[in-house]
Every structure is written in C-alpha cells, then in structure tokens.
Design an enzyme around this catalytic site. Structure first.
Site, PDB file in Angstrom:
ATOM      1  N   CYS A  66       9.721 -63.507  14.766  1.00  0.00           N
ATOM      2  CA  CYS A  66       9.428 -62.541  13.550  1.00  0.00           C
ATOM      3  C   CYS A  66       9.397 -64.065  12.509  1.00  0.00           C
ATOM      4  O   CYS A  66       8.232 -64.117  11.599  1.00  0.00           O
ATOM      5  CB  CYS A  66       9.756 -61.317  12.785  1.00  0.00           C
ATOM      6  N   CYS A 125      25.688 -50.109  15.054  1.00  0.00           N
ATOM      7  CA  CYS A 125      26.168 -49.209  15.876  1.00  0.00           C
ATOM      8  C   CYS A 125      28.238 -49.598  16.282  1.00  0.00           C
ATOM      9  O   CYS A 125      28.842 -48.940  16.072  1.00  0.00           O
ATOM     10  CB  CYS A 125      25.423 -48.849  16.755  1.00  0.00           C
ATOM     11  N   CYS A 158      14.816 -59.878  17.015  1.00  0.00           N
ATOM     12  CA  CYS A 158      13.446 -60.375  18.242  1.00  0.00           C
ATOM     13  C   CYS A 158      13.520 -61.532  18.497  1.00  0.00           C
ATOM     14  O   CYS A 158      12.760 -62.208  18.699  1.00  0.00           O
ATOM     15  CB  CYS A 158      12.055 -60.165  16.532  1.00  0.00           C
ATOM     16  N   PHE A 187      22.504 -42.202  11.362  1.00  0.00           N
ATOM     17  CA  PHE A 187      24.031 -42.249  10.243  1.00  0.00           C
ATOM     18  C   PHE A 187      23.093 -41.300   9.239  1.00  0.00           C
ATOM     19  O   PHE A 187      23.722 -41.471   8.041  1.00  0.00           O
ATOM     20  CB  PHE A 187      23.918 -44.133   9.737  1.00  0.00           C
ATOM     21  N   CYS A 201      23.332 -47.527  20.281  1.00  0.00           N
ATOM     22  CA  CYS A 201      21.806 -46.946  20.084  1.00  0.00           C
ATOM     23  C   CYS A 201      20.510 -48.299  20.613  1.00  0.00           C
ATOM     24  O   CYS A 201      19.529 -47.703  21.355  1.00  0.00           O
ATOM     25  CB  CYS A 201      21.241 -46.785  18.679  1.00  0.00           C
ATOM     26  N   GLU A 220      33.146 -39.835  12.837  1.00  0.00           N
ATOM     27  CA  GLU A 220      32.920 -40.323  11.346  1.00  0.00           C
ATOM     28  C   GLU A 220      34.599 -40.452  10.428  1.00  0.00           C
ATOM     29  O   GLU A 220      34.310 -40.975   9.734  1.00  0.00           O
ATOM     30  CB  GLU A 220      32.679 -38.600  10.530  1.00  0.00           C
ATOM     31  N   CYS A 272      19.414 -53.389  19.316  1.00  0.00           N
ATOM     32  CA  CYS A 272      19.395 -54.650  18.799  1.00  0.00           C
ATOM     33  C   CYS A 272      19.720 -55.210  20.115  1.00  0.00           C
ATOM     34  O   CYS A 272      20.286 -56.664  20.126  1.00  0.00           O
ATOM     35  CB  CYS A 272      20.954 -54.905  18.031  1.00  0.00           C
TER      36      CYS A 272
END
Length: 1339
Positions: free
Chosen positions: A120, A197, A98, A831, A160, A1283, A163
């Site tokens: 936040c 990630c 944030c 995940f 992803c 993986e 972040c």
C-alpha cells in the site's frame, strides 16, 4: 515493450529534452534549448523509457501511462486480479496485511536482496525492474504449500485468516536474507502485521520453529535453502505443479532473468502528473532545476504518506523517483562515515550491526542498532530512506523523527546539492530552516570516535514497543573525564523530540559545559534547568504536557545513571537500563480423549490452508461483476450541528463519479433507519436528514466507477452547517451536564445494600473508569448488493446477523424481506462490530444499488470505519462497599454510567447486574444503570460487551477493599469466593462451582507463593524497576436464551459426502471446524467427507446473531439433532444390510429406498436461569514497570480454564490467547481521543490507535485446561472459550498497579489510588508520582 525514448541534454544548462516523434538522421538532433535558449546540435545521451517492466511471481508485466502515477502496487495487484491474497486495510503502512516481497538493491553487499514491503506504500511506477512475490507465489493446497504456510497452519496461527498472508510474506522476506535465524531475530522481525484474533503466540511459535536455536521436532527446524524459493509456473505465476507441460528455462521459473533492477531512466506522462526516474545525479539535478517552482515531490519509499495525507502522490504534478540513482547508495568510512541518501532504514540497521564493534563506531553504533529496531516496522524500514525521514521533519517540524534524533545527537552534517549542482554542507539544525526547493540531500557525514571518553545514548518511549511513533525521543552526546568526577569536557549535545519545535536543551547544554556530571548538586541544577526550558506543546492527540516534560527529565536522568554508573547506589542502577525483554514462549496443557476423535481432537481450522495461501475469499476479494459500481460515505466533520446544505458539484465533476445519494433518495415508504425494529431497537438514521449527532455520521453516498474515485469524491462534497454547538465527547462532562437518555433500566437489587453497608465494620467509597475500544477487525465493514430479476436484491456482506440485515434492507427499500437474499461466507474478524453496525453499510449499499439499478460494492476504508462506527461502551462507576474487618463482603451499592454515544441501542447496561458479582458472594446489592448520551457514534457490542467492564468494576472494588485492610488482594478475593450451593444476586443457584479448588491448583502450578517472595526481593533491590503480581478469577455466565439457529445437514447419495449449513458465521472462532467435527463424530464418518457451506438468509432464516460465545455450541447442538434424525432413518436400513457395509453403500441403499437424507433443526433453548452454565477460570500475571518512563512488560501469565471437555482444544486455546490479548489492549494500549472543538475522532488510523503487537504478549504465556471437568449442562460436555478470557486480562493491569504501589512506597505514598482503564504508558508513569526531585545518585 515499446522502444525507449531518447533523452537529450543541453550542453549549457543540462536540461533534458524529449525529441518529437520521427527518425533522427545519424541520431543527431538540432534545436533551441527550451530552458536557456542555446541553439545546438546533439545526440541522445541515454535512453528514457516510457513504460516500466516488473515481474509478479515470475510473470512479466509491462505498464505505461494507462495508470495514474498515484496508483499503489496494492491497488494494481488487486484491481488487475493478480493477487487477491494481498489484503487491503489501513493504506498507511500500519497494519501489515498487504505485505509482499520484492528484490531491492542492498548497498552493504552490493547485491539485490529480497525484502518484505507494504504494497500500500509502494507506488506502481516505483516497481520498474522489480521482482515481486505475493503469497500466491509461495504455494497452495493444490500445488503444495510452502513450509512457511504449512508451519503457520500446524501451529494454529490462522483464525479469521485476514492477516495470514501478511504474516507469511513477512517471514518469507526475512528468511530469504537470513535462512538460519535465531528465535530472537525472528521475534524482532515480527513487528509489521497486526493480528486481532490469535494473540500472536501461535504465529510466533510457527515462525520461530525455523530458528536454529529452536527445539527440533516434526514441525520445527531450519528450512532447506532449496525449499525457500518456490518453483513458479511461468504461465500462471503460481507454484509449479508440473502438469501444464511448460518447460522451465534457466531462470528456474523465478523471473530472475526477466528484468533488470530498473537500469534505464523512466519518464511517464499521465493526464494527472509526470513520473520521472533518473538514474544519474546530473539527470536528477536537471529535473530539480527545471521543476524547482513546480508542484513536485521526490519519491523513494513513499512512507511519509502514512503519516501526513498531504504527501499523497495524487497531490503532486511532478514525481521524481530517486531509487535508480546508484550514486546515492554510497557508503564511505574515510575519514568520516558518509552515508548516501538512498540508504534505507534497514540498510542503516544492518550497517550499524555489522560495524558495532569497530573502534571508530563502537561509541554509538550499538546504541543506534537497538534504537533502529524499534523504529516503524521492518517492512517500512525496508523501503524508507533516512533522507526522506529528514525531509518529513523539514516539512513538519513537530514530527518526532528518530532519524533526526540519532543523527543530530552525533552532530551529523548533510551534503545538499541544488539544480545548479551547487553543493553545500549544513548542520541538521540549519537544514530545518533551509529552503529545499530545487535541492536534494545526497549524503550525510557522521563522525567517528577513537577515544573512550565519549558517551552517546538515544532513547525512545512510545505508546507501544513496536510500530509506534514516540511520545518523546532523546539523544545525549557527552565527552566526559571519568577521572574528574565525570567532568563535561566540551559543550554536550542534548536532543529532544516530542516536546516542542525546539530540538535542543540549549540552556542545559550550556550549563553542563565544564561541570562535573557526577556531582549531585550539578545533577540537581541540570534537572531544574532542563525542566524550565522544556515547554511541551498542547495537542489533544498527544500525551499530556506534564508527562512529556517529566519524561524528558527522566530520560536525561537515565543517561546520567548510565554514564556515571559507578556514582550511583546499586539500587539505582536499574534506572540506567531499559526493560529487558527476552524471547517469548508459551505452554499449552490439555487432555484429549482419542477414542472420541475427531470430537475433542486438537486440530486447526478446516480452511486454514486456504487462508495461509491467500485463496480464502473475503468480500472485497470477490471478482467484479459487469457494471459493478463502488460507493463511499460522505461523513460529517462536525459533531453537533444542523446541515444547511450539501454541494456535490465538485465531486460530480470528477471523471467516473455517477451519483450523490442523500436521504431524499430513499424510496417512498422506506425507512431512513438502519436498525432492526423487530428487535426493539430505536431508530438510527441511515443518512442524516438534518441534525448531526456526531462527527463521522453518514450524510450521503457517492457512487463511482472505482473505490479510489468514490473515496476522493466523497471528500470533495461541501457541507455547510448552522447552529454549531460544542460536542460532548467526554463521559465525565456528559455526566456533569446530566446528558442522559430517558427510561434507563430500573436499578437491580438483592437484599438491602444500604442497610448492610451502614452496619458494616468497614466501608470504602470510590470510582473507576473504563474507556472505549475499537473492534479493529482486519476486514472492514463491507457489502455488495446486486439487483436481481425478481425485483429484489442479492446481498453479500460482512454481517454477524444475516436475518436482521435482510430485515433492515427490506425496511429501507420498502420491499418484502423475502425479496432480499443475504449470504456470508466468512468474516475477517468482527468481535461484535458486525452484529448491528453492518446494517449501516449494507443498508447504504442496498440503497445505492436500488437507485442505480446496478451492482454496487461499499467497502469502508479504515478511517471512515473508525469515524462512523461506534465502539465498546465506556463506563464510569461510583461505588460504596461494606465489609468486615477480615474483608468479607456485606453489601455493595454501585451506580454505573454507560456512554451510549448518540443512541442507547447498544448500551450493554441491562446485563450489568448479572455479570458484576463475578466470583464473589455478597448477599446485598444495588446496581443503578444510567444511560449517558454523547456526540459520538452509537457505541455497540464488543467482545464480552457488558461483562468485561462489569467484572473490572468488581475487581477494582476488591482491590480497594484489600488495600484498605492492608491485605494481599488474593486473600480477600479467596475469602469471598462463591462455593457450591450459594445463590447469586439474580437468584441463580450454583449447583456446580469449582472456583476455590481451581485457584488453589493454579497457585500451586505457577508457584505463586515463591514468586511473591521473589517479587518482593526484586523490588527491594531496585529503585527504578518494580514488579507486581495479581490473581484474577472469573465466573462467566453463558446464557443460551434467544439462541435460535437453523441447521441443515445433507448427505449426497452419489458419493456419501455431507454438506452442513448452519446459522452461525465463521469469523475466526472455528465454528465450521467444530460443527464438522461433531457431525463426523455423530455419524461415524471421516472429516474428509464433510463440507460446511456459506450461510444464507434462505436456509438460515430467523437465525440469531453470531455472538455471545454461544453460537458454536448451539449450532453443534443443531448438528447433533440433525444427525440423530438422519441416524434414525439410516440405522434401520443399515441393520438389514448383510455384513459390514461401507458408509457409501449404506447411503446408496437409503437413497434407493426413498429415505430422506437431509435434516433440519431449529435450536430454541429454554432454561429458567439467565445462564445455562458458568465458566470458571483464573489467571496469575506478573508485570514489570520502568518507573522512570511508565513502560511496562508482562513477564508471565498463567491461566487455568475450566473448558469442560473441549470439542477442540487447539481452537479453544487459540480463542483464549486471542481474547486475553484483546483484553490487554483494552486495559493497556488502546485509547480513543477526540477533537474538543469538532468532536472528530483523532485516533482513526494506525498512526494513533494502538492494538497490541507481538511484543505486547506475556513473555511467558501458559494456558492449561482444567482436567477431568466434564460439563453436564454443555454440548457434548464442553464449555465455551470466546469471551471469558478477556475478564482475566485485568490481572495485567492490577499486576502493574501493584508494581506502582511498590514505586509509591519508595516516597511514602503507599495509599489507595485509582488506576483507570486503559492505563497507558503515560498513566503508569504519572501514577508512580515520578518527580525530577527524586532523581539522585542514591548515595
């Protein structure tokens, strides 16, 4: 903006008064003081505003009491749709998604400076006069990206993407104050935002590319100061495109002239609380006197709320913001150092750095600088003030305060003033027992030292180097006579935090006064005295009392070795120093075939630009639709009990609360189960019907007008229990109680393990244990369900399995699955957690939408997510291994106990046998799985669910075998490697196996032989620092069976562009980019023509889950087949066209000829063996351990990975780095703890649960893809990468274990020992068998 309200002060008691409405004649008011009764006439002395004004991206906003004082800046930005790129997760300052930048007063330079802060933690009313910049204010693909965003993309620093805005804003705030940083400064600054990630390397490389000492290239070099601050459109607040016709004024669109830094006092009265912002000390004192006995709180940074929930602003009636009082920012150096109470941690850090060489402060400012850099994160340091930290310590004596430790070490005095303006000066020890009602800290006085006989040192040892509270903090202040064997000239100061409520080692201080610290006997007696008075408190969430006691002694010993450096032997000097971590670096090596591009082309994700600028929409970023409600789970706080009743009266009385839903609200014929019965899963109740199986289990659902109200109301539902039993949360206890699920998988065998072991020349027996791991996806479980006009539901959710989600919702509501439409655009990480566990969230949300017949959104907060949702399965294995004198394996018998939690649905034990052999040939096996039942949320798949623990068990056995033979574990491993043609225990013939040559190549490339010698020399030269090396290989099977995916490719005739909808879900792995690359390659068209659409249950019906490392390649296979079908239709038309027609011309001609330009394919792979192919790889890791503390660092990791011919080396290496780092978290930093009485999860947030941070990555991180290794059994000759890298993360744990072995050898304890996973800092130190009796000068 409304006119400011006059604030009138009584001349006797100085209490402020707000006059009644109306015109004041000549500004004069006559009245009786409401406080002291004095009748007087007076004029307004200052203006008090009842609204505040601030800017966001140059756009001015004015707000008043229409918002609750407890509202955070983050809530406001998102609820008003001002910045959806500013993400939401932990709401406690611990995740960093944030971050925004703000201009704050910087007292060292007396200017306003830009800082990154956690939105936040910032209350909306704190923002008076602030200039705020969010990620949207920097750049976007339409107007142009900011260089920070561009670099993050170019270095593949966004997977992803959840972040990514936080990472960008962290760097933006930093560069604003330091536009020409060094790489070290950049790396130090990156301690605020978690990334699950990428593994951080790519992010750090992107940001270090701005450093002045970086290697210059096309994508690196310092930023031009003119490019640092974007030019903003004053109409939209977004980067200016120059197209709207708005003429910028003198402020250059940055809002610099729009507001002042909150110069006027503020008083806002809401229905729940009052907010004051005084701007002078007299005004503050008046408020303190007036509200001394009220429920008030002083506010500066609000960061204490991230530690203790009772400090939440909504728990107070009066909130007094001290930020506007400039007098509290003072700094004075004559004759002592006086620091104003409003100085932030960052202000202190800058001051300590600037004045570190001053003769009066060099005794401790440099040490304080090092210490402060490890406290909290830079975004917390930017807003937290030192006085607030002391008040937190005052309220919670058990709080491990770094500020208290440092200030008390140097004997700081506090200046405290009460509402009557009475000033007192107190020590920090006295302050802790002082009644602070109606009082305020205004300053602190720190000493100066002008002699060279003062030795001051502070220490902190924490679970993680960055963004972590300390296990133990210590501070030492000694005045020593170096010419008299380091005689202690006056009573020393020894401060400890994290042991107990006692802050000083008073007995040891008294003993050492006048003693010669360089005398070995004095040291010995001091250590004995210290050990006797250290009485650590017992708390299930803390490190063990024995570790904390030993650590306190070890830190004192470190100080002695530092102060009496010349008295210790050279080998012992290492004990005086902390681990030295230089700037990290990474190297990535791979081949690419340019003639095949875009296939095989290293490129970043297609939507990376939208992620980096905050425009990529995740579920909770979607705009609210009319009438949309919000839901929150009511969860149990008992782990093994029966519900007597639930009372929601108080919750339903709250404004905005609509409904409390229980299991009885499930419609007739619906199932109270959120599991997929078509997949053979056993029932797990959606909402508890009576018997509680674990603490955190959902009992009901609150539906309310907004998420904050829903969450608050959920906490107010009263639940009564009966038959409360002690919950079982410990795997070992459950095994002893024989708490097992019935019908476990049968034992798996190959050959005769018992006979082979019995006839072996050598045998070992042992056990090994692995803990759990939270998935810690940055986007929590979420769902939005909207009743549609045909009796069904339209669902958007964060699932990895669209098809089964629709099935579960249909089953709960007793409607056809065809009535449920499920869509997923992207996930902010998953995940494995969102394969079956999102069924709970989506099922509950669907039930709420059905009951309310309105749209409902359910977004789990992090704490509920961590409590209610299961994690990786913990395991305990008992083994017996038979082998030859050389170490050749003969037979293995292993029993594996898997902690399933409250349901066996996600045990992972069924796949254990096909993974456990890893890279080693052994003809005789017996693997017995046992399903263990505990009072925990049902554990579930987590990245490499069965294989990660299975291969760790195997590697632990190999370590045991090697130790019993006193051989290098690498040699024993290589002796047992599979070779081509051998058969695995489950009957798979290895027609391709390149393990041995791959490892040989790795050993050569990483110079392993020479480094082993270097490690040995290092260990010989250092008593208290030890290093270790480990090589771990992997043979990771990739099975395609069950990998059914629908793929659809459409070509649009109007312009020849192409749309793909496939059966997988983009969650950071780059599946959309790879499928687009394959499509472009197959059709021979540019990537710019291709778009990948969101997945839905219509086009992708019957597709399996995204997981198992197979989804990208199988959907790529589907794209290939679609393209083949399309080419078969297109090519005949193309061949009949004259010349060399363009793609558009061909498509137009096909359309006119009635050719179907769409194609569908359903993958249904079949192969006889469990695996289609194997991934082979190996990693060599070198680690260093501080024996005295247990802290460690990964010096270097070299990975050589057989990826076949990678479809996209850049994405695949990103997956390898991220997977390896997630494995490091599993093995070294992440541990779940429970309340032994209730069974509640204690590690449910960022304060106690610690995924890796940037400084946990290997200092030297090298990944190479094996060259010339096409995979004939893969899609387009490739292999997967998601993986398998996790398997080799155990190389770090084993390297640490070898360092521990070197430490144990120093005391004659170099025998086999168990090092379970995770090996936290405390476990490492305890394994080293550190004892204060060993603490000598070594002479």
């Amino acid at each position: 903006m409304p006119l400011p309200v006059p604030c009138l002060k009584c001349p006797v008691c100085a209490v402020s008064h707000t006059p009644v409405s109306g015109h004041l004649k000549n500004g004069v008011y006559a009245s009786t003081c409401q406080n002291c009764g004095f009748f007087f006439k007076f004029r307004a002395v200052e203006d008090t505003a009842d609204t505040l004004t601030f800017t966001v991206n140059g756009t001015q906003y004015t707000v008043g009491n229409d918002y609750d004082p407890s509202m955070t800046l983050l809530e406001w930005l998102r609820s008003q749709n001002v910045s959806m790129g500013t993400k939401k997760l932990c709401l406690e300052g611990g995740c960093g998604v944030c971050l925004v930048s703000v201009k704050l007063y910087e007292p060292v330079t007396t200017t306003n400076q830009v800082y990154s802060v956690n939105a936040c933690m910032v209350q909306l009313y704190m923002c008076d006069g602030w200039e705020i910049t969010t990620v949207e204010g920097l750049g976007n693909p339409a107007a142009g990206l900011h260089q920070i965003q561009q670099r993050l993309i170019q270095y593949n620093g966004s997977q992803c993407g959840f972040c990514s805005p936080g990472q960008v804003m962290n760097m933006y705030g930093f560069l604003q104050r330091n536009p020409a940083p060094t790489k070290q400064q950049v790396e130090d600054n990156f301690d605020a935002t978690i990334c699950r990630c990428t593994g951080y390397r790519s992010i750090l490389d992107a940001m270090k590319s701005f450093a002045v000492d970086t290697t210059r290239s096309k994508y690196s070099g310092p930023i031009d100061i003119e490019d640092l601050t974007p030019k903003l459109c004053k109409t939209s607040g977004t980067p200016c495109t120059g197209k709207c016709g708005h003429k910028e004024g003198a402020d250059n669109g940055r809002g610099e002239n729009s507001t002042q830094q909150g110069s006027a006092p503020l008083h806002i009265v809401s229905t729940t609380a009052q907010w004051f912002k005084p701007t002078t000390l007299p005004a503050l004192y008046a408020l303190l006197k007036q509200y001394r006995d009220a429920n008030y709180r002083l506010v500066f940074g609000n960061t204490g709320f991230g530690v203790y929930n009772e400090l939440a602003p909504n728990n107070y009636d009066i909130l007094i913001d001290t930020r506007g009082i400039k007098a509290l920012y003072g700094i004075d150096f004559d004759p002592v150092i006086v620091l104003g109470a409003n100085l932030s941690f960052s202000n202190l850090l800058e001051l300590f750095e600037r004045m570190g060489t001053d003769p009066a402060t060099k005794a401790y400012f440099p040490d304080f600088t090092k210490h402060m850099k490890q406290v909290a994160s830079n975004s917390i340091r930017n807003v937290a003030c030192w006085a607030g930290s002391l008040m937190l310590k005052h309220k919670h004596l058990d709080f491990t305060s770094d500020i208290y430790t440092m200030l008390e070490t140097v004997g700081t005095k506090l200046f405290i003033v009460d509402g009557d303006t009475t000033e007192s000066q107190v020590s920090l020890e006295d302050f802790l027992t002082l009644d602070m009602k109606g009082k305020v800290i205004i300053a602190a006085a720190l000493p100066t030292y002008n002699t060279d006989d003062v030795f001051i040192k502070t220490f902190r040892v924490a679970p993680r180097l960055q963004l972590s509270h300390g296990y133990v903090l210590a501070g030492f202040n000694f005045k020593l006579d170096k010419n008299d064997n380091f005689r202690v000239k006056v009573k020393p100061t020894m401060v400890f935090q994290g042991i107990s409520a006692k802050n000083h080692a008073t007995n040891t201080e008294n003993y050492l006064n006048g003693k010669q610290l360089g005398d070995p006997q004095v040291l010995k007696t001091a250590l004995t005295t210290l050990a006797q008075e250290m009485a650590p408190s017992v708390d299930p969430v803390l490190a063990s009392p024995l570790y904390r006691k030993n650590l306190a002694c070890a830190l004192f010993y470190k100080f002695v070795l530092n102060a009496c450096y010349v008295k210790s032997a050279p080998r012992f000097h290492s004990g005086s120093m902390n681990l030295n971590r230089p700037v990290s670096s990474g190297v990535q090596t791979y081949d690419t075939v340019k003639q095949d591009w875009p296939l095989d082309e290293p490129m970043t994700k297609l939507d990376a630009a939208y992620q980096a600028c905050g425009e990529a929409k995740y579920l909770d970023d979607l705009p609210l639709v009319q009438g949309e409600l919000h839901a929150a789970f009511v969860i149990s706080n008992q782990g093994n009990a029966t519900i007597t009743y639930m009372d929601a009266t108080a919750a339903l009385a709250m404004a905005g609360v609509q409904k409390f839903i229980t299991a009885s609200d499930i419609p007739a014929g619906g199932k109270n189960s959120f599991t997929s019965h078509s997949q053979g899963m056993k029932t797990e109740e959606l909402l508890c019907s009576g018997q509680v199986l674990y603490a955190g289990q959902p009992l009901g659902i609150i539906v309310a007008a907004d998420p904050q109200t829903a969450l608050k109301a959920a906490s107010m539902v009263k639940v009564a229990y009966s038959n409360v039993q002690k919950p079982v949360t410990d795997l070992n206890e459950a095994i002893q109680l024989k708490s097992f699920f019935p019908d476990p998988p049968d034992p798996s065998t190959a050959g005769d393990a018992a006979k082979a072991i019995a006839s072996s020349a050598r045998r070992v027996t042992g056990s090994i244990q692995m803990g759990t791991q939270a998935h810690f996806h940055m986007e929590t479980q979420a769902s939005r369900c909207v009743p549609n006009d045909d009796g069904g539901l339209d669902v958007q959710c964060t699932t990895q399995w669209i098809d089964a989600t629709g099935e579960v919702i249909a089953g709960i509501l007793n409607i056809p699955q065809s009535a449920v439409t499920v869509e997923v655009k992207r996930l902010g990480g998953a995940f494995g957690a969102k394969i079956t566990r999102n069924f709970m969230t989506s099922g509950a949300c669907a039930l709420a939408a059905h009951v309310m017949q309105r749209p409902v959104r359910l977004v789990m907060d992090l704490h509920t997510n961590m409590r209610a949702v299961g994690k990786r399965n913990p395991y305990y294995a008992q083994y017996e291994v038979g082998f030859t004198d050389e170490g050749k394996l003969n037979g293995i018998n292993v029993t594996v106990y898997g902690d399933c939690g409250s349901s066996p649905n996600g045990s992972g034990l069924s796949s254990m046998f096909i993974c456990i052999d890893n890279a080693y040939n052994c003809a005789n096996w017996k693997v017995t799985p046992v399903l263990v039942k505990t009072n925990k949320a049902s554990n579930t798949a987590c990245r490499a669910p069965g294989s990660l623990p299975a291969q760790f068990i195997m590697e632990s056995m190999m370590e045991h075998v090697a130790k019993s033979l006193n051989k290098d574990p690498s040699d024993v491993r290589k002796l047992n490697f599979y070779t081509k043609g051998q058969v695995t225990p489950f009957g798979m013939k290895l027609d391709y196996c390149n393990l041995a040559p791959l490892v040989t190549q790795l050993e050569t490339s990483c110079n392993l032989a020479a480094r082993k010698t270097e490690v040995s020399v290092f260990n010989q030269a250092n008593r208290w620092k030890k290093r270790g090396l480990s090589m771990v290989p992997t043979k990771f099977g990739i099975g395609w069976l069950g990998g059914t995916y629908n793929v659809f490719v459409a070509i649009y005739h109007a312009d020849g562009t192409i749309a793909i909808e496939h059966g997988g879900i983009e969650m950071g792995q780059g599946i959309n980019t790879k499928t687009a690359q394959v499509c472009a390659y197959e059709l021979g068209v540019p990537m710019s023509l291709i778009r990948v659409k969101k997945g839905s249950s219509v086009c992708n019906a019957n597709s399996m889950t995204t997981g198992g490392s197979i989804t990208s390649e199988l959907n790529a296979m589907g794209v290939i087949e679609c393209c083949k079908a399309l080419k078969a239709r297109i090519d005949p038309i193309r061949q009949k066209m004259p010349g060399t027609p363009t793609w558009q011309q061909v498509v137009t001609q096909c359309y006119q000829k009635g050719v179907d330009l769409t194609s569908h394919y359903y993958t249904f792979p079949v192969h006889k063996e469990p695996f289609r192919y194997n991934v082979y790889a190996a990693t060599v890791t070198e680690a260093e351990v501080d024996v005295l503390t247990g802290q460690c660092q990964i010096i270097r990791s070299d990975m050589l990975y057989d990826c076949g011919e990678s479809m996209n080396p850049e994405l695949d290496i990103g997956q390898m780095e991220g997977g390896f780092m997630m494995g490091l978290g599993y093995h070294l930093t992440e541990k779940e703890k429970f309340d032994p009485t209730t069974g509640e999860v204690l590690t449910y947030g960022t304060w106690e649960y610690k995924p890796p941070m940037p400084k946990d990555i290997p200092i030297d991180f090298r990944i190479a893809l094996l060259k010339n290794a096409p995979n004939s059994l893969g899609v387009l000759r490739s292999k997967t990468a998601g993986e398998p890298p996790l398997m080799m993360s155990s190389s770090a744990l084993f390297a640490i274990k070898h360092a521990i072995e070197a430490a144990r050898a120093e005391i004659g304890q170099d025998t086999f020992f168990i090092l379970n996973s995770p090996a936290l800092v405390e476990d490492i130190q305890m394994a080293c068998k550190v004892d204060p009796a060993q603490f000598t000068f070594g002479q």
